[in-house]
Design an enzyme around this catalytic site. Structure first.
Site, short mmCIF file in Angstrom:
data_model
loop_
_atom_site.label_atom_id
_atom_site.label_comp_id
_atom_site.label_asym_id
_atom_site.label_seq_id
_atom_site.Cartn_x
_atom_site.Cartn_y
_atom_site.Cartn_z
N CYS A 2 1.03 -1.25 -0.15
CA CYS A 2 -0.03 -0.08 -0.14
C CYS A 2 0.85 1.24 0.09
O CYS A 2 1.84 1.10 0.60
CB CYS A 2 -0.85 -0.04 1.28
SG CYS A 2 -1.83 -1.49 1.60
N ARG A 27 4.64 0.69 -6.07
CA ARG A 27 4.81 -0.19 -4.97
C ARG A 27 3.62 -1.16 -5.34
O ARG A 27 3.64 -2.39 -4.46
CB ARG A 27 4.30 0.70 -3.59
CG ARG A 27 5.18 1.70 -3.04
CD ARG A 27 4.58 2.43 -1.99
NE ARG A 27 4.50 1.85 -0.77
CZ ARG A 27 5.71 1.71 0.08
NH1 ARG A 27 6.58 2.29 -0.17
NH2 ARG A 27 5.48 0.92 1.15
N TRP A 76 -3.22 -2.89 -1.57
CA TRP A 76 -2.85 -4.09 -2.17
C TRP A 76 -3.53 -5.18 -1.11
O TRP A 76 -3.18 -5.29 -0.11
CB TRP A 76 -1.13 -4.24 -1.97
CG TRP A 76 -0.78 -5.46 -2.89
CD1 TRP A 76 -0.49 -5.66 -4.13
CD2 TRP A 76 -0.32 -6.66 -2.24
NE1 TRP A 76 0.01 -6.83 -4.60
CE2 TRP A 76 0.01 -7.45 -3.45
CE3 TRP A 76 -0.31 -7.07 -0.95
CZ2 TRP A 76 0.56 -8.90 -3.13
CZ3 TRP A 76 0.06 -8.45 -0.86
CH2 TRP A 76 0.56 -9.35 -1.83
N ASN A 102 -2.11 0.53 6.23
CA ASN A 102 -1.21 -0.50 5.44
C ASN A 102 -0.76 -1.63 6.50
O ASN A 102 -0.29 -1.19 7.52
CB ASN A 102 0.04 0.37 4.91
CG ASN A 102 1.13 -0.60 4.16
OD1 ASN A 102 0.75 -1.63 3.95
ND2 ASN A 102 2.21 -0.12 3.97
N GLY A 103 -0.69 -2.77 6.11
CA GLY A 103 -0.29 -3.87 6.92
C GLY A 103 -1.27 -4.85 7.25
O GLY A 103 -2.39 -5.10 6.50
N GLU A 485 19.11 -14.94 -10.51
CA GLU A 485 18.58 -13.99 -10.82
C GLU A 485 18.07 -13.75 -12.32
O GLU A 485 16.88 -13.08 -12.56
CB GLU A 485 19.67 -12.69 -10.47
CG GLU A 485 19.47 -11.24 -11.15
CD GLU A 485 18.23 -10.79 -10.55
OE1 GLU A 485 17.72 -11.24 -9.45
OE2 GLU A 485 17.75 -9.50 -10.94
N LYS A 489 14.24 -12.82 -12.95
CA LYS A 489 13.69 -11.79 -13.82
C LYS A 489 12.65 -12.49 -14.82
O LYS A 489 11.55 -11.43 -15.34
CB LYS A 489 14.73 -10.88 -14.89
CG LYS A 489 15.57 -10.07 -13.65
CD LYS A 489 14.81 -9.11 -13.13
CE LYS A 489 15.18 -8.31 -11.83
NZ LYS A 489 15.16 -9.14 -10.69
N GLU A 492 9.29 -13.11 -13.22
CA GLU A 492 8.45 -12.02 -12.71
C GLU A 492 7.95 -11.00 -13.75
O GLU A 492 7.01 -10.25 -13.55
CB GLU A 492 8.86 -11.33 -11.48
CG GLU A 492 10.33 -10.67 -11.74
CD GLU A 492 10.79 -9.80 -10.41
OE1 GLU A 492 10.25 -9.60 -9.74
OE2 GLU A 492 12.24 -9.73 -10.50
N HIS A 508 23.08 -34.05 -12.30
CA HIS A 508 22.59 -34.91 -10.85
C HIS A 508 21.11 -34.75 -11.03
O HIS A 508 20.29 -34.76 -10.04
CB HIS A 508 23.01 -34.04 -9.78
CG HIS A 508 24.62 -34.15 -9.60
ND1 HIS A 508 25.09 -35.18 -8.82
CD2 HIS A 508 25.32 -33.35 -9.68
CE1 HIS A 508 26.33 -35.09 -9.24
NE2 HIS A 508 26.97 -33.95 -9.46
N LYS A 611 6.21 -3.85 -5.05
CA LYS A 611 7.59 -3.38 -5.07
C LYS A 611 8.25 -3.73 -3.68
O LYS A 611 9.49 -4.30 -3.45
CB LYS A 611 7.87 -1.79 -5.37
CG LYS A 611 9.31 -1.43 -5.22
CD LYS A 611 10.01 -2.18 -6.53
CE LYS A 611 11.62 -1.71 -6.44
NZ LYS A 611 12.42 -2.47 -7.17
C1 AGP Z 1 13.22 -8.62 -7.65
O1 AGP Z 1 13.06 -8.23 -8.90
C2 AGP Z 1 11.81 -8.86 -6.77
N1 AGP Z 1 10.94 -7.48 -7.11
C3 AGP Z 1 11.84 -9.10 -5.23
O2 AGP Z 1 12.47 -10.37 -5.34
C4 AGP Z 1 12.50 -8.22 -4.36
O3 AGP Z 1 13.89 -8.32 -4.88
C5 AGP Z 1 12.43 -8.95 -2.85
O4 AGP Z 1 11.08 -8.61 -2.70
C6 AGP Z 1 13.41 -8.20 -2.10
O5 AGP Z 1 12.81 -6.58 -2.03
P1 AGP Z 1 13.91 -5.60 -1.00
O6 AGP Z 1 15.17 -5.66 -1.69
O7 AGP Z 1 13.25 -4.31 -0.91
O8 AGP Z 1 13.79 -6.42 0.22
#
Ligand code: AGP
Length: 616
Positions: A2, A27, A76, A102-103, A485, A489, A492, A508, A611
């Site tokens: 949020c 966010r 959210w 928020n929370g 990584e 990407k 997501e 393996h 985010k």
């Molecule tokens: C990465 O592309 C993602 N958005 C997600 O894995 C992110 O890295 C993870 O949620 C950690 O976020 P932070 O670095 O704000 O703690």
């Protein structure tokens, strides 16, 4: 998660609130709403499921009676689906109070039962409405919004940022936070509240932190902060070191494209001011004390997602340079295994947002167990740095796109600086070796610019592969986290199956996945490295090629051994093994972005994602 904005001052609240929510869009959210108190003490609210544009268009078509006091929210969904009724603000005191949240209020069920038994009815399925009704009832008793909020927050369990306004107290916004983000923007004759500084950076760069279990009352000419006992506190102020334009696209097709282009600068700015006489100088770390630095016998890196992969790269470097055992743990797994920690354990959290609840709760657990905590974070004034003994800020600037890119290279840079500082402090790195490594780190931004300048081929490949249904990524040593990584990407951004493997693991089991046409990216170690890793990875390429894989190799300039075995070779500049991840990851960031774009997907706000994940 949020977005939250609060305002008191002389401007149009609707304009400030919508502008702030717009800058918090990154966010991730599914509905939006505002509440404004006009000059006649009339409270009006408007809220809608869907994107901010729906709310904005409605406010243009049917304006609110504007005023100078207001709160705004992007939601959210956690409790209750994304509907107009569940959108915030929620009302209390027969519509005279509006509240945003928020929370997660973990004891909302029992509180809701109490309210229902008291004759209240609910307009939504949210936990947040419970807080609105409780604060409304408390206001009817005390006639003061600060007092009302204080009496309620001590009854709530879980994580929350709450903002509330009441029509009987125009020019007042009250906010409270526990395990959830909130920061104050300090203006002239006006003040702001936001879930991060992006909410108000257009109007002021002067900000103030709010600590855990603290409550703030803002008026146009005053800011008062108390703890949940009502005792006044004096939080630290800080200057926001970027401006609103930094959080804008600036002509790029997406925030992600802009932020990938800023990767060289993110590395350079994270290094600036931290090297003196060719050696690393991190006062944030040396302030822990020479005795503490020499007594560290274990480093535990805790993070989530991309940040965890940066930590995995850092593990190799810290072990090599400081000769300290390092483990990397996913923050959400960490505290549930009751890890054995001691004052000689340095727990390093990595978080771009500094608000990831999984990481925050792991840091709090580590502190409770007596470990020393250090945060690597990209967001000034965020919660995780405030809960840590020390913080090394990355200076990547605001990262708006949900998919993390420039923060990743900045996090690796910061953890390298930490590893070098520890190696220097403990004498495991000779000054000349340290200077050599520092110089190589300082050469990375220019090399990154070279990689960016040669990104056309990877873009073509992405568009050519728009229909692919599965991509694998192989890496070895520091290349293994890069493979993870690259896979994240693609998952997501392009919503396709992707998986990263340690190349040695292939035989393996995972090699059974290889069938004709299977696309596999391979991060190839430098052939100049004396270890035999290059030869082993080239063998891995031959093994999968023999089974029909389509191999795209990320390899350094001049590596000819890989040529006969790969269908495509994406070149990166020469770099020592530890610095290759910073370069090899860029083509994978570009590939993920371009493949998502080729599929017509929202590159900056992928489905289902936020985010900053501020709920566990
Ligand atoms: C990465 O592309 C993602 N958005 C997600 O894995 C992110 O890295 C993870 O949620 C950690 O976020 P932070 O670095 O704000 O703690």
């Amino acid at each position: 998660m949020c977005g939250i904005v609060g305002y008191v001052g002389t401007r149009s609240s609707v304009e400030v609130l919508l502008g702030g929510l717009k800058r918090l869009e990154y966010r991730g959210y599914d509905s939006a709403g505002v509440a404004v108190i006009d000059d006649h003490g009339h409270l009006d609210t408007r809220k809608h499921a869907g994107k901010l544009g729906i709310l904005s268009d409605d406010l243009v078509a049917t304006p609110l009676t504007d005023g100078q006091t207001g709160i705004g929210h992007t939601r959210w969904a956690t409790h209750g689906g994304p509907t107009d009724e569940n959108a915030h603000p929620h009302l209390g005191d027969e519509g005279k109070l509006a509240l945003i949240h928020n929370g997660i209020i973990e004891n909302f069920s029992e509180l809701k039962a109490e309210l229902l038994a008291g004759g209240h009815t609910f307009a939504s399925q949210t936990d947040s409405e419970v807080a609105a009704l409780l604060v409304g009832d408390a206001f009817r008793e005390s006639g003061d919004l600060t007092t009302a909020m204080l009496s309620v927050v001590n009854r709530l369990e879980g994580a929350f940022t709450l903002l509330a306004v009441h029509s009987d107290q125009p020019n007042v916004v009250v906010g409270a936070r526990r395990n959830s983000p909130l920061v104050i923007g300090l203006g002239e004759g006006e003040n702001f509240l936001g879930s991060d500084v992006a909410a108000f950076v257009e109007y002021t760069h002067h900000a103030m932190e709010i600590g855990q279990d603290q409550l703030v009352t803002i008026r146009p000419d005053s800011v008062e902060v108390v703890d949940f006992e009502g005792t006044p506190v004096s939080p630290k102020t800080f200057e926001v070191n970027w401006d609103a334009s930094a959080a804008e696209k600036g002509g790029w097709s997406s925030f992600m494209a802009k932020e990938i282009s800023e990767e060289p600068e993110a590395v350079a700015k994270t290094i600036i001011g931290r090297v003196h006489d060719g050696l690393v100088d991190l006062p944030e770390v040396t302030a822990l004390g020479a005795d503490v630095l020499s007594s560290i016998d274990r480093v535990l890196i805790i993070a989530c997602g991309t940040a965890a992969y940066a930590g995995m790269v850092g593990k190799y470097a810290i072990e090599q340079w400081a000769r300290i055992p390092v483990d990397v743990e996913l923050a959400h797994e960490f505290r549930y295994r009751e890890p054995v920690l001691s004052p000689n354990t340095l727990v390093v959290s990595i978080s771009q947002s500094g608000e990831t609840m999984d990481t925050l709760m792991a840091v709090k657990y580590a502190r409770e167990q007596g470990a020393r905590t250090l945060s690597i974070c990209n967001t000034q004034g965020a919660t995780i740095p405030r809960e840590s003994d020390a913080v090394v800020y990355t200076h990547a600037g605001p990262e708006v796109a949900v998919a993390s890119t420039k923060a990743f290279v900045a996090q690796i840079t910061a953890i390298y600086l930490l590893g070098l500082q520890l190696g220097q402090a403990r004498g495991t790195l000779s000054p000349e070796r340290a200077r050599g490594l520092v110089a190589e780190l300082q050469s990375v931004p220019e090399k990154l610019s070279t990689v960016l300048a040669t990104g056309e081929r990877i873009k073509e490949l992405a568009h050519w592969m728009a229909d692919t249904r599965s991509v694998l990524f192989l890496g070895r040593h520091v290349g293994y986290p890069v493979a993870l990584e690259g896979a994240l990407k693609l998952k997501e951004l392009a919503y396709i199956h992707a998986e990263g493997f340690a190349a040695g693991e292939l035989k393996h089991g995972p090699i059974a996945l290889i069938e004709p046409g299977q696309v596999v990216f391979v991060i190839v170690p430098s052939p100049r490295d004396p270890s035999s890793l290059h030869a082993k990875v080239v063998s891995n390429i031959q093994e999968i090629r023999a089974r029909g894989a389509r191999v795209i190799a990320i390899a350094e300039e001049g590596d000819v051994a890989v040529l006969p075995h790969a269908d495509e070779v994406i070149r990166i500049p020469l770099a020592s093994p530890f610095f290759e991840p910073l370069l090899a990851v860029v083509p994978l960031h570009i590939f993920g972005m371009e493949l998502a774009a080729a599929k017509g997907l929202d590159v900056d706000q992928p489905r289902n994602l936020a985010k900053s994940v501020t709920v566990e």
